[in-house]
Each structure stands twice: as C-alpha cells, then as structure tokens.
Design a protein around this motif. Structure first.
Motif, PDB file in Angstrom:
ATOM      1  N   CYS A 206      -1.325   1.602  -6.107  1.00 49.95           N
ATOM      2  CA  CYS A 206      -1.637   2.014  -4.735  1.00 49.95           C
ATOM      3  C   CYS A 206      -1.225   3.457  -4.490  1.00 49.95           C
ATOM      4  O   CYS A 206      -1.577   4.039  -3.476  1.00 49.95           O
TER       5      CYS A 206
ATOM      6  N   GLY B  55       0.787  -1.224   0.000  1.00 45.79           N
ATOM      7  CA  GLY B  55       0.000   0.000   0.000  1.00 45.79           C
ATOM      8  C   GLY B  55       0.818   1.273   0.000  1.00 45.79           C
ATOM      9  O   GLY B  55       0.266   2.357   0.137  1.00 45.79           O
TER      10      GLY B  55
ATOM     11  N   CYS C  41       6.411  -2.491  -2.943  1.00 48.54           N
ATOM     12  CA  CYS C  41       6.490  -3.910  -3.312  1.00 48.54           C
ATOM     13  C   CYS C  41       6.140  -4.219  -4.757  1.00 48.54           C
ATOM     14  O   CYS C  41       6.453  -5.294  -5.248  1.00 48.54           O
ATOM     15  N   GLY C  42       5.454  -3.324  -5.425  1.00 49.05           N
ATOM     16  CA  GLY C  42       5.168  -3.525  -6.839  1.00 49.05           C
ATOM     17  C   GLY C  42       4.064  -4.515  -7.166  1.00 49.05           C
ATOM     18  O   GLY C  42       3.754  -4.714  -8.344  1.00 49.05           O
ATOM     19  N   SER C  43       3.437  -5.134  -6.161  1.00 56.07           N
ATOM     20  CA  SER C  43       2.399  -6.122  -6.531  1.00 56.07           C
ATOM     21  C   SER C  43       1.192  -5.469  -7.169  1.00 56.07           C
ATOM     22  O   SER C  43       0.393  -6.149  -7.803  1.00 56.07           O
TER      23      SER C  43
HETATM   24  S1  FES Z   1       0.849  -2.461  -2.980  1.00 54.44           S
HETATM   25 FE1  FES Z   1       2.986  -2.528  -2.742  1.00 54.44          FE
HETATM   26  S2  FES Z   1       3.568  -1.106  -4.251  1.00 54.44           S
HETATM   27 FE2  FES Z   1       1.469  -0.923  -4.284  1.00 54.44          FE
END
Ligand code: FES
Ligand SMILES: Cc1cc2nc3c(=O)[nH]c(=O)nc-3n(C[C@H](O)[C@H](O)[C@H](O)COP(=O)(O)OP(=O)(O)OC[C@H]3O[C@@H](n4cnc5c(N)ncnc54)[C@H](O)[C@@H]3O)c2cc1C
Ligand code: FES
Lengths: 289, 162, 774
Positions: free
Chosen positions: B67, B48, B52-54
C-alpha cells in the motif's frame, strides 16, 4: 488522493530538470513511506511524483576511515544491518533499525527521514551527534549544509522546493568515543517517538576526561535539537554518575515540547531526562569496558 | 465537468514468476494494481498506510507494504504474493504450519503474515522467538494474540513441517 | 445415535475447514467481491461532531463526468413502522438506525454519513464528494457522558426522554434510560461489613480493531431484486435491517455472506449496505463500497466508554456482605450502550447477600457504539476486580482465596436473579490455585502479579441448520449461520460425531439468506452452544427419516421391519428383529433419496437456558518506574469452557480475547478533542503487536454445560473480560499504584507514580473528553 503523474529519472540532470516545475507541484520521493500517505491525506498535492531511487548519486554508499557517505535513497534496512555502521555509528544503526517495521525499513530512506523533517524523525538526533552534513543539488549547483542548520521546523528544511538531497556525509567518529540512541514509545514497535535522545561521549583514555559530548533530542521541539548546555557541562570533566544525572537534567532545558496525541509536554520533558541519562550511562559503560 | 486524469502507464513486471503487462494508473499503489489490475485479491488492505502489514508482498525479495509502493515503481521488478507461495501445487511449509497450528482465525491478516514470515526465514532459517516477533511486528492480527502464529513459524524453523 | 462413546472428532484439534482457502489467498472477503460494470461508492461524512444540516447541494457533484448517482437522506423511503425493535445484541431501534445510516436534520458525530456517491472509479467518486456542498450550523458538542448528564447540557435528540420504569419525564434529556437491578438491602449489608471499599473507575472509547474494513457490493436487477455481498456477523440480521430501512420484502432481498475479516461485535448492524443499495438502484449498476481505516474508526460502532462507581463490603473472614455499582455507559450518538451486558458481568462470579446496581445509558456526540466482545464486560470487571483486589489487601486475604470464598456455584443467583444451572467456577479457581502461573513466585524489583476473574452469561437466541444426506453417502450441512470463529469446523466435527460418520464425509455450507431458513447472528458466544443443539436435533431428524427408508430396505415380503425396530450406529442401520438381512449402510439408504424424496434433517436450537462461562487471568508485569511503561512478562488464561469441541480453536479464542483485553488495558483509546478524533490510524490507535505480547498460555477446564449434546459453552467473549483488571492488579503489586482509569498507558502510570511518590496532582495524559480525575 491527488491524481499525480509519475516519473523515475535515471540521471541526476533529468531529475533536477523535472524538479523545476515549481512550488508544491513536484514532490520528490525516495521510499514513499511518508509521502504516499501524506498525498492520500491531501497534506501534499503533487501533480508529479518524482521517484529518485533510480538516480545513481542517491544510491551512493561508502564507509571507511574517512567517514560515511550515505546516498539519500539508501533504505534504512541497509544502514542498520551494515557491520561498519553498527561498529562506528551505533546510534545511527540503532535509530535506522527503529524506523517503522521491517517492511517500512526496506523502503524508508535516511534521506526521506531527514527531508520529511518530522521533529520525531528517529535518525535525526543520531545524525546530529555525528555532526553529519547534507549534500544538496539544486538549480544553482551543489552545496553542503551542516545538519544542525538543515532542520528549520516541522516539515521545513534548508531545501528549496527545487532542491534534491543527494547524500549525507558523516565524519569519522572521534577516537575513544561511543554513541547511543534511545527513543520512548508506548508499544515495542510501530510507534512514533514520544521523545528520543542520541548521545555521544568521547573520553581521553589517559585522563578519563570527556573530550567531546554530543546530545541531541527528538520529538520535543519543532525540530531535532542539540542540548548544548548539557554537552558543555560534560566536556572537560571526568564523568561520574552524578555528573551524568546533572547533564541529563540540563538536557531537558533544550526541550520545548508540545502536548499532543502522543504525550503531554511535561511527560516528554520527564522522558528526555530519563533517556539522556540512560544513553550517556550506556556510552560511559561501553567506553570503560 | 471532467476530472483531469493522468494517463495510465504500461507496467512490465514479474508476479509470482509470471510475466505481467499491465496498464496502471500513475497514482495507483502496487496493492491496488495487484488486486484490481492483475486480479490477485489474496493481498489485503487493512489500513492503507503502512500500519498493519496485511498488504505485505515480497518486492525484489524483500517484504514491503504494497500500500506504500506506487505501482509504476514495480517496473521490471519481481513480486511474490500469497498466491505465489505454493510452488508446483506444493504448499509452502509456512502455509501448512499456519493451518496445523491454528495460526489463523478470520484469516484477513494471514497473507501478510505468511509473506513476512517467509522473509524472516529467507534471511534467517533459525530465528529465535524474539527475531520472529520482531519480524512480524509490522503485521497486526486482532484474532490470535500472535501466540499460535509465532509457534507456527517456530515449527517451520525447527523443521517440524515439511 | 446410540449411547455415549469415546468421541472421535469432538475434542480434537481438527484443522480449520477454511484454512487452505485462507493460506493460499483464495478466500473471498468483503472487499474482494466484484461484478462487471460495477461502480465505486464513497461516503461524504460530517467533519463536525454536532451540526444542524441546513442544506445539501449535490448539483455540482452530479455534473462531474463519471458520477452515476448521489444519494442523501431524501432517498430513503419514508418511514412506516414505528419503533420496530430488532432484538439480539443490536440494541438499536429502527428510527435511530435510519438516522445513524444517514444523517437526517443533524450530524451527530464526526464521521456521520451525509451523502453517498457512485461513480465509474474511486477517484471520480472521491472528487465528487468534494463538490457536494453542505450548509452546516455548528452546535455545541457533548463530549462525554458526564457532561451529557449535566443540567442544561446541549441535547442531541430533542425527542429523547429518559426511559425509566416510572412515568415519562417532562423534559427531553441525553440520558436514554436508567435501569436498576439487584436484591436485598445494600445499606444493611454495608452496615454489617468489617471493610467497605468505595472507588470510581473510568474507561475510554475503544475499537474492536478488526483488520478488515467494512465492505460490500450491492446489485439490483430489473425486477427490483436486491443482492448484497457483505462480510457481516449475521446475514439474516442484515437482511431484516435492510428490509426495514428500505421497505423491501425479504424474498426480494438476498444477503450473501463473504468471509468476515474479524467482527468482534462490530459488524452487526448495516452501514454501507443501505447506501450501496440506494446507489445501485439509482444508477442501475452494481455498486461496491469499501471503508478506509479512518472511516472505520470514525464511522462504525466502537466499544462504549464507561464511568463506574463500585462499593463492596466484606466481613473479616472474606465473605462479601454487599455489592453496589453505578455504571454510566456512553452510547455515542444514539441510545443503546451495553448497560445490560455490564449488569450481567460485574459481580456475576460472586455470592452476595445484598446487591444493587444502577445503569445509565447516555448519548454523546461520538459514533454510536456497537457490541465489542462481551459488551460492557471489560469495563465493569476492571472496576469490580480492581476493587476486590483492594478488599483482599485490606483484609489481608490472598486475592485468589477471597474469590474462592465467594465463588458462585450451581443454584446461586446470577446477577439477573435467576439461578445458575451447572457452572464450573469452583473447579476453575481450583486449577488456578495449583498452576505454576500462580504458585511460582513472581520475583524481582518492580515486578508484580495480578489476578482477575471474568464472567459471561452468553446470548442464546435461535440457530438453525439443515443436515442433508447426499445420494453418495456424504453429508452436507446447510446453514445461514456465518462462520466468525471457526464454526464451519466445529459444525463438521459435531455432525460427524453425531452421525457416527467419518469427518471427511461431512461438508458445511454457509449460504445466503435465500438458500437457508432464518438463523440468528453469530455473536454473544452463542454460536457453538446453540449450534450443537440444532445439529443434534437435525441429525436426529435425519436419522429418523432414514430409519423409515431403512426399514423398507430391510423388509421382506414375509417379514416387515418397522422403523421403530431399526437401530443406527457407525454408518449402518440394523434391524433389531424380524429380518434376515441384518443391516444396510448409510449410503444405501441415502441413495434412495433419488426416488423417495429429500433426506433432510431440520435442526433448530429451540429455547435454551444460558450456559454461563468464567475465566481467570493471571498477569506478571514489570513496570519501569522512570517512564511508567508496563512490560508483560507472563500471561496465563484459565477458562471454564464446558466442552472444547476443538481445543485449538478454543485456545485461539482465549488468546485473541486476552490480546484485545491487554490492548484495552494498556494502550488503546479514542483520543477526542472537541468531539474530533485525533488518532484514527493504527499508528496512534495502538493495538498490541507481536512484540507487545508474550506467549498467552491457555488452560482449559471442562465442566459440561447442563444442555447440549457435548456440554459445550460459548467461549468467545469471556476472555476479554479479565485482562484490564488483571494488569491493574499486577501493576499495583509491582509498584504500589492503583490505576483507576484505562488505558494504563506509560504516561498515565507515570503520573500515578509521581502522585504516589511526591503528592503531586496527577496530570494524567487524559483524553480531553474525560473530565474526571484529570
Ligand atoms: S494495508 Fe495496512 S500496511 Fe498496507
Ligand atoms: C508505519 C510507519 C511507521 C513509521 N515509523 C517511523 C519511525 O519509527 N521513526 C521515524 O523516524 N519515521 C517513521 N516513519 C516515517 C517514515 O517511514 C520515515 O520518515 C522514512 O525515513 C521516510 O523515508 P522515505 O524514503 O520513505 O521518504 P519519502 O516518503 O519518500 O519522502 C519523505 C519526504 O522527503 C522528501 N524527499 C525524500 N527524498 C528526498 C530527496 N532526496 N531530496 C529532496 N526531498 C526528498 C519527499 O518529497 C517527502 O516530502 C514511519 C512511517 C510509517 C508509514
Ligand atoms: S486472523 Fe483475524 S486478524 Fe489475524
């Protein structure tokens, strides 16, 4: 997260009008990579977030012999991939390429990096060595502020809560100069600088003497700072390895770091010396090759 | 007592080639809007805050952390999520390569990696290992040590996957 | 089901059964579950690491429009069954789990749940949290295990008395238990040694770092039947815990597994689930809860920090004479650090005439630890393998040679004192000795190579699966064993192999707790090993059933075929005598289940011995002498895997474990100040990115386990054991400093270099919580 409203004005006058709603109530947003997380953590509590990306003045981008003008909402990725910037303002290109990840760089702006005024902001030392100026629009009209006087402390700048940063103006780099930015992070990416140094060296091609030296430090004081004494030591001299080492050691005197989760004060000072030497040395090598 | 909740904003945007008209909260992130308003839960939230890039999606062709984008910013924009990678029932070569090379384990990071990898290849069809690693350095994977992810992307770059 | 044949599916790189779902974004993870009318739950967490809770006032929160329920400890049903141990890797008793789930009279760590709210939107729930008033009385903070053990240290639990094998102590303490193990007489062993090395090591609290935050959805129907959708490492495990906490009988409590976005030991005990059920019950609506990343760092169960003293004695020829370790493991707020895991691992690869270890399980004001991949293993291997490297140096023996001299073999003792069954450590080390990663010189200034071993015994427990013959000839394997590491794929491979049927005919169905019989959790490297046995039994059972039907089909009025006379191979049942029709197909027999009753093979792993595994990692590093930064140049993981059912997945486990271990070694730690966590983000809790790791070469050595149809061993955990030590040894070879504390961040290496160079006292940028050596 504070529940805010959102507006994305398409002209500057409207943006300025909306900014007048008052202290802390309205927060400007460019890429949002600082702001959104700060709001989520309740470090900022806007009732209105003003997205400035659709304001044409903030998207200005012009480079040439006169220097470089970068609109405050231009993303870092655009700056770091511009051949002109890479060629004439390498320290800026290098620093803009270091901000976060590819995903972050597609959003993060030069303006946001500067307005957010983190002591560790990667582009700040580079902008300082180029003696950039900030063009600001506010209730009283427009004004230009040298970047040296722009940063006041962590998160504090010469901007009032009603001001908008329009663009950054970089004069042409001095002739026969080179510049370089290095930061130190424990990982290879996705870290905030433990320490950062931008250096610029200009040499007289005839005598080999240093005609201008600029050294700026990041993450080691409440704001990005110039290492004036180190600069003075170099100017007028023919740089040698020993002189560069001495200058690097002197740059440390401008550092008044704190100890925090990213590093101790002593370590940060040690890093400044290493980075200052390495950036200067690189500049010199480039200039002599 | 009631919370003062700012009104929703109509958002017209294109997601995976399809027109969407959503009513989004002004403070909602694009990630939340995709998942909660558009029902596209393929994009994941790992942190969030951009670390992390997910949540990576392509926004007007460029990879971003959804996010860290406000939903209303996507007005008139073009978004591609993992659900939009396969075209006309044909998987993207990256999707095939990730499967064949074991580039996913738990799979929570996979949508983000696929989008970041797509962006690498879109801008540079023949990236070096270093370029690939730099292009996915904003994506964390805790299961694979990245080895097989890098190899899968290299395989596509070398045209080994159709 | 005939004799050994060339395997068709086992040992092959079969594509993951869930790959397509996951590359298309269709797979549903914890946070993806939703139900009509569902509410959003949020948790109020203690901002204080140690505080007495004088009062909680939820009045204002309940008045907020949209708030449908608030729960506190008062909503937990009264506790009945005393100290019900849950077993397994869980290591937490019921009383403590209750207090961990929601603070009772005290908040024991920053992030301890105090109350929970369900509301019509996440933002209303969040706003409601701020309206809950908690009256805290702040108490002194116990920051680390060494402080906790001091005379007069503030107590976390007034009713915690050290559990020793002897009599009950008189006063309560923060030391939950002291255990001892070993054999022989170490004093005698050290007296016989030519070289004795003694050193202290320290590691910090780390997080498993799964990318998926904890999430669940709970719903309670009008009859009180509870359903929870959750990503967990064990649905039955979760079900038993919830049942005990909430006093719900198992048949009214269904746990449905969703895809799990990483666990590594961290998704074993229930957290949000209990609160979500309480909220759903109270509000009469489904409740969804998802943690933020900061909550994951503060409020879940990280990996245990450790203080380890090691003493090793060896003869001039390299033979060990005695080994001793004292391990103090920090459990966080409630007892249960992985001392047992650490005991199992440290000296496991070595023959030792005399051996002693002591372990302390200590509570502090930190989140209660959970298992983290080979729990206890990385810390103790960091200590032991670093120390052994110094012994090798002192003796002038090659580090690999020293390990080969002392390597255990079948019949030698495990650290528990039991005998090893078939193991492959010797073969593993032989492979290292011949591999270019070891034989090619590592050259260049500031470069060095390090070697370290790791061991893991693996949990066993019980695994079940049902193998169902469908009427069209296909096969469904039904199991409650959640797929954490790719087990759906290996189950499919093993089943097709055992039944001699095409892979495509087998589908694996991981189901909820009401749709399958009990099976233990997926953890402890146990899943594939025990599942292979469960499947063997299940397939045999099914084929036996089918032979009875086949016998009927093959019989004629004049010649009756008995089931014992039916053979099965390659999809056909053959009558060995007495019939004119030689065979019937699998499908023909399966078809009969429409009229002849279910064709289900019941598979159970039964009681199995452990199948120990070993790993050897070789790391090449380069150290920047001026900044202390360590760059990884090359990394090779060697592992003895028994039999790789799916080599690609085994490599994936090795690489993933190595990546985590490298992060632990170089970057990761909880930065605490006065019991408050200062780095609860992935920006400052630094897990390796793709730029921080090289390719992770994996070399598989196969020495079949003594049990199981294929000889598979558990492979998931051991790869996290050696990396920190391998890196420490490599750093030493590169720049001559011995790192005795993790992580070996640039700053810590820098100060170690300064200390070596100039006799400066190290000012290691130590987390404030550690008091030794800084
Ligand atoms: S949820 Fe980790 S970068 Fe957006
Ligand atoms: C994962 C991650 C990694 C990061 N890594 C780095 C890094 O390596 N180096 C680094 O320096 N930073 C890093 N950052 C911080 C951030 O990305 C940068 O500071 C970025 O340049 C901010 O730009 P932005 O456009 O996103 O700013 P925004 O978030 O939009 O704005 C930042 C601040 O500036 C104000 N502001 C923005 N534009 C204007 C304007 N025109 N006029 C007046 N006020 C304005 C906003 O109100 C806000 O207070 C990282 C952030 C994240 C999330
Ligand atoms: S596959 Fe699990 S995090 Fe990448």
């Amino acid at each position: 997260m504070k529940l805010f409203e959102y507006a994305a004005p398409t002209d500057l006058a409207e943006a300025l009008r909306l900014m007048q709603r008052g202290d802390g109530e309205v927060w400007a947003m460019a890429g949002g990579t600082d702001l959104i997380d700060q709001v989520r953590q309740r470090r900022k509590e806007p009732s209105l977030v003003l997205d400035l990306k659709r304001v044409p003045e903030l998207q200005a981008y012009q480079g040439g012999p006169q220097g470089l003008r970068v609109g405050a909402a231009v993303p870092c990725r655009r700056i770091s991939s511009d051949p002109l910037v890479k060629d004439r303002y390498p320290a800026l290109a290098e620093s803009a390429a270091l901000v976060g990840s590819v995903q972050i760089q597609n959003r993060a702006t030069l303006g946001g990096n500067i307005c957010n005024a983190a002591p560790s902001a990667d582009t700040a030392p580079a902008l300082l060595v180029y003696e950039a100026r900030a063009l600001i629009a506010g209730p009283g009209g427009r004004r230009e502020v040298p970047l040296d006087g722009f940063f006041l402390g962590p998160g504090k700048t010469a901007l009032s809560s009603r001001d908008i940063l329009l663009e950054l103006r970089l004069p042409p780099p001095p002739a026969h100069s080179h510049s370089h930015y290095l930061r130190f992070i424990p990982r290879e990416e996705m870290d905030i600088a433990v320490a950062g140094v931008a250096s610029l060296l200009a040499l007289d091609p005839g005598t080999g003497r240093c005609t201008r030296a600029r050294i700026a430090l990041g993450a080691v004081a409440p704001r990005p700072v110039r290492a004036l004494e180190a600069e003075a030591l170099l100017e007028g001299q023919v740089p040698t390895e020993a002189l560069l080492r001495e200058a690097a050691a002197r740059a440390v005197q401008a550092a008044i770091p704190i100890s925090d989760v990213r590093g101790s004060a002593e370590y940060r000072k040690a890093l400044i010396e290493v980075l200052a030497y390495r950036t200067l040395e690189q500049c010199l090598q480039k200039l002599r090759s | 007592m009631a919370l003062r909740i700012p009104p929703r904003i109509p958002l017209r945007t294109t997601i995976n080639g399809d027109p969407y008209e959503l009513m989004v909260k002004p403070y909602q992130t694009l990630l939340e809007a995709l998942r909660d308003e558009a029902g596209l839960t393929g994009t994941k939230e790992g942190c969030g805050n951009g670390n992390c890039g997910s949540c990576t999606v392509l926004f007007n062709g460029l990879p971003v952390n959804s996010c860290l984008v406000l939903a209303p910013e996507a007005q008139d924009g073009h978004i591609v999520t993992v659900e939009g990678l396969a075209k006309d029932g044909r998987l993207d070569p990256l999707q095939k390569a990730f499967s064949q090379h074991g580039a996913l384990q738990c799979g929570i990071c996979t949508p983000g990696f696929l989008m970041a990898a797509r962006a690498i290849l879109d801008s540079n069809p023949h990236p070096s290992e270093k370029v690939i690693r730099a292009g996915i350095a904003g994506n964390l994977c805790r299961c694979t040590g990245y080895d097989k992810i890098v190899r899968a992307i290299m395989a596509v770059a070398r045209g080994e996957v159709d | 089901m005939t004799g050994r044949k060339e395997p068709r599916y086992v040992g092959k790189r079969v594509i993951k059964a869930d790959a397509l779902e996951k590359v298309t974004g269709a797979a549903l993870f914890g946070a993806d579950a939703r139900l009509p009318g569902m509410l959003h739950g949020k948790v109020l967490r203690s901002p204080h690491p140690h505080a007495r809770i004088r009062a909680i006032d939820c009045g204002k929160a309940l008045e907020l429009e949209g708030v449908k329920a608030v729960v506190t400890v008062a909503d937990l049903p009264p506790f009945e069954e005393a100290k019900a141990a849950f077993g397994g890797e869980l290591m937490i008793d019921q009383v403590h789990l209750r207090k961990l789930t929601i603070a009772h009279d005290k908040a024991l760590f920053e992030g301890h749940a105090i109350a929970a709210v369900a509301a019509t939107s996440p933002e209303v729930a969040e706003a409601a949290l701020e309206l809950i008033q908690v009256d805290y009385e702040l108490l002194p903070v116990v920051e680390n295990a060494l402080d906790a053990m001091k005379e007069g240290a503030p107590l976390l639990h007034e009713d915690l008395y050290t559990d020793t094998l002897g009599e009950r102590p008189k006063a309560p303490s923060n030391i939950a238990s002291i255990i001892e193990g070993g054999w022989g007489d170490v004093d005698k062993g050290f007296a016989e040694a030519d070289v004795v090395l003694e050193k202290s090591y320290e590691t910090q609290m780390v997080h498993q770092g799964y990318i998926e935050p904890q999430a669940c959805l709970a719903s309670v129907d009008a009859d009180g039947n509870v359903t929870v959708w959750v990503s967990t490492q064990g649905t039955f495990n979760a079900q038993r815990q919830l049942s005990a906490l909430l006093m719900i009988p198992l048949h009214k409590l269904n746990v449905v597994p969703l895809e799990i976005g990483g666990g590594f030991g961290g998704k074993i005990y229930v957290m949000l689930e209990t609160l979500a059920i309480l909220l759903a019950r109270k509000s009469g609506r489904p409740v969804k809860m998802v943690m933020t990343r900061a909550e994951v760092f503060r409020g879940t169960g990280p990996g245990s920090p450790a203080y380890i003293d090691v003493k090793i004695g060896a003869k001039r020829d390299g033979h060990l004479t005695a080994c001793y370790a004292k391990m103090i493991l920090d459990a966080g707020a409630f007892p249960g650090s992985p001392v047992a895991g650490a005991f199992m691992v440290g000296f496991a690869p070595y023959k030792m005439p005399h051996f002693k270890q002591e372990g302390y399980d200590v509570v502090t004001n930190k989140p209660r630890v959970q298992a983290y991949r080979a729990p206890g293993g990385t810390a103790v291997a960091f200590a032991v393998e670093s120390a052994l490297d110094q012994v090798a140096e002192a003796l002038g023996i090659d580090p690999l040679e020293l390990r080969r001299i002392n390597a255990v073999e079948e019949g030698d003792l495990m650290t528990s004192g039991q005998k090893y069954n078939r193991i492959g450590l010797k073969q593993l080390l032989e492979r290292v000795a011949q591999h270019p990663a070891w034989t090619q010189p590592s050259s260049g200034p500031n470069r060095g190579r390090g070697l370290a071993l790791g061991a893991w015994q693996g949990a066993v427990l019980t695994t079940t699966a049902q193998v169902i013959a469908n009427t069209d000839g296909t096969v469904t394997v039904v199991t409650g064993q959640v797929d954490v590491t790719g087990t759906r794929t290996t189950i499919q491979q093993m089943t097709a192999e055992l039944l001699e049927l095409p892979l495509e005919l087998v589908k694996v169905n991981v189901v909820d707790t009401h749709s399958a019989p009990y099976t233990d959790l997926s953890a402890g490297s146990r899943t594939t090993y025990t599942m292979s046995v469960a499947l063997k039994n299940g397939c045999q059972d099914l084929v036996a059933h089918m032979k009875r039907l086949a016998a009927d089909l093959l019989s004629h009025p004049e010649s009756k075929v008995r089931p014992e006379d039916v053979n099965y191979s390659n999809g056909r049942f053959w009558a060995s005598r007495g019939s004119e029709q030689p065979s019937v197909s699998w499908r023909e027999v399966a078809e009969r289940s429409r009229t002849r009753g279910p064709l289900v093979g019941q598979g159970n792993s039964g009681r199995l011995p452990p199948a120990p595994t070993f790993a050897a990692h070789v790391a090449d590093v380069e150290v920047d002498q001026e900044t202390g930064k360590v760059r990884l140049l090359r990394y090779t993981c060697f592992q003895e895997v028994g039999k790789a059912i799916n080599p690609q997945q085994v490599e994936g486990q090795m690489q993933g474990g190595a990546g985590q271990g490298i992060g632990w070694g170089l970057f990761e730690y909880y930065f605490y100040q006065q019991g408050k966590l200062l780095n609860p983000t992935f920006l400052d809790y630094r897990m390796p990115t793709a730029l921080d790791l090289p390719m992770l070469d994996s070399v598989l050595v196969e020495v079949p386990a003594s049990e199981g149809p294929f000889g598979a061993r558990g492979v998931g955990e051991v790869p996290i054991v050696p990396p920190a030590a391998a890196l420490a040894n490599a750093i030493y070879r590169a720049v001559g400093v011995r790192m005795s504390r993790l992580p070996m961040t640039p700053e810590n290496v820098y100060w170690a270099l300064q200390e070596k160079g100039a006799g400066v006292t190290p000012r290691g940028h130590a987390p404030v919580s550690s008091s030794r050596g800084s």
